[in-house]
Scaffold this active site. Structure first.
Site, short mmCIF file in Angstrom:
data_model
loop_
_atom_site.label_atom_id
_atom_site.label_comp_id
_atom_site.label_asym_id
_atom_site.label_seq_id
_atom_site.Cartn_x
_atom_site.Cartn_y
_atom_site.Cartn_z
N LYS A 48 0.85 -1.20 0.00
CA LYS A 48 0.00 0.00 0.00
C LYS A 48 0.88 1.25 0.00
O LYS A 48 0.60 2.22 -0.71
CB LYS A 48 -0.95 -0.03 1.20
CG LYS A 48 -2.06 -1.07 1.04
CD LYS A 48 -2.89 -1.31 2.30
CE LYS A 48 -3.89 -2.45 2.04
NZ LYS A 48 -4.74 -2.76 3.21
N GLN A 92 -4.97 -1.48 9.31
CA GLN A 92 -4.85 -2.82 8.73
C GLN A 92 -5.45 -3.86 9.68
O GLN A 92 -5.13 -3.89 10.86
CB GLN A 92 -3.37 -3.13 8.45
CG GLN A 92 -3.14 -4.41 7.68
CD GLN A 92 -3.71 -4.39 6.26
OE1 GLN A 92 -3.77 -3.36 5.60
NE2 GLN A 92 -4.15 -5.54 5.79
N ASP A 115 -11.23 2.59 3.51
CA ASP A 115 -11.58 1.18 3.35
C ASP A 115 -13.10 1.00 3.18
O ASP A 115 -13.56 -0.10 2.85
CB ASP A 115 -11.15 0.37 4.58
CG ASP A 115 -9.76 -0.23 4.43
OD1 ASP A 115 -9.41 -0.66 3.32
OD2 ASP A 115 -9.03 -0.27 5.45
N1 GUN Z 1 -7.18 -6.96 5.92
C1 GUN Z 1 -7.51 -7.74 4.86
N2 GUN Z 1 -8.01 -6.99 3.86
C2 GUN Z 1 -8.00 -5.72 4.29
C3 GUN Z 1 -8.39 -4.47 3.70
O1 GUN Z 1 -8.87 -4.39 2.57
N3 GUN Z 1 -8.19 -3.39 4.46
C4 GUN Z 1 -7.69 -3.44 5.71
N4 GUN Z 1 -7.56 -2.30 6.41
N5 GUN Z 1 -7.32 -4.57 6.29
C5 GUN Z 1 -7.48 -5.70 5.58
#
Ligand code: GUN
Length: 278
Positions: A48, A92, A115
């Site tokens: 990311k 996350q 998100d």
């Molecule tokens: N953990 C697994 N997929 C995601 C996601 O798309 N965003 C976040 N913040 N955590 C995750």
């Protein structure tokens, strides 16, 4: 049968975001918060940050120890909510067990919730009035569009009902006038239901779960799985070698849905900036 190249589609989304940011000379910041030592999370977070760099978005990483308390995390989220340099906040998941994920998500300013996990944004998705697109489902829609397929009137079957993928995936397909079925562990006659699908989305979390007998000839198969097999190799939910010959299009793992989630996060971070500026 064609393999959908998620890396290529993701690259074009990121280029679109990068070009718009450069053209408008926007200053955009994304806070990336990671708690503990989950290895998969570390890889996602690094990817990311790399995507931010590519797009011209400043990323601010908060890497917190495993024993971080909920109060400490909430304090950091609060300071990001109030920091005008930060347009998007990403926590996350998963979080360590002493921290309630729901409490943390609901603490994020819904205008910075890139998100789209906050209840306000989930509610907006239900009524088709998006501030933010849910990243993984939105990435899947881009992949489906890249095949030139019109979802309208198609039988769409989603396996898995998680808040992050299955449920919002169903909504996005429904908004494009698909006939949507969401399957889960209590679904009866799963094979029969899946065989109806023109578009089959597997988000189960079990390697090799979708077998060739579950797939109609000519179907589009989207594999959201991220599993490790016995040899430690990354694999999806679909038994690719046996399913692929039956499909019109199929996504590989890796290189299918995964890169799209990150590209859509970049798009959401740009949307966040616009939301906060307009
Ligand atoms: N953990 C697994 N997929 C995601 C996601 O798309 N965003 C976040 N913040 N955590 C995750």
């Amino acid at each position: 049968m064609k393999i959908i190249d998620g890396k290529a589609v993701s690259q074009s989304v990121k280029e679109r975001v990068r070009d718009e940011i450069a053209e408008k000379n926007l200053k955009i910041g994304l806070a990336v918060i990671i708690v503990g030592n989950n290895q998969a999370s570390r890889v996602y977070v690094n990817n990311k940050k790399k995507a931010c760099e590519f797009c011209g978005i400043s990323s601010y990483e908060y890497a917190l120890p495993e024993e971080t308390t909920e109060e400490q995390l909430l304090e950091i989220v609060e300071s990001c909510n109030n920091d005008s340099r930060i347009n998007g906040i990403l926590v996350q998941l998963p979080l360590p067990s002493q921290i309630n994920e729901k409490t943390v998500i609901e603490h994020i300013d819904s205008n910075k919730d890139v998100d789209a996990f906050h209840a306000v944004n989930v509610g907006k998705i239900m009524i088709g009035e998006y501030s933010f697109l849910p990243c993984t489902p939105a990435g899947i829609m881009e992949l489906i569009h890249s095949t030139g397929t019109d979802v309208s009137g198609k039988e769409c079957v989603v396996i898995g009902r998680s808040n992050i993928v299955g449920k919002p995936m169903g909504m996005l397909l429904l908004h494009e006038n698909g006939t949507v079925t969401i399957c889960h562990s209590r679904t009866k006659n799963l094979t029969e239901v899946c065989r109806r699908a023109d578009i089959l989305v597997a988000a189960v979390g079990k390697a090799g779960f979708v077998t060739a007998d579950m797939v109609k000839d000519g179907a589009i198969v989207i594999d959201v799985g991220m599993n490790r097999n016995a040899e430690g190799k990354l694999c999806g939910d679909v038994d690719f070698d046996n399913v692929a010959p039956k499909c019109s299009y199929i996504t590989p793992v890796p290189g299918g849905v995964g890169p799209m989630t990150i590209a859509m996060l970049m798009e959401n971070t740009l949307r966040a900036k616009k939301l906060q500026t307009l």
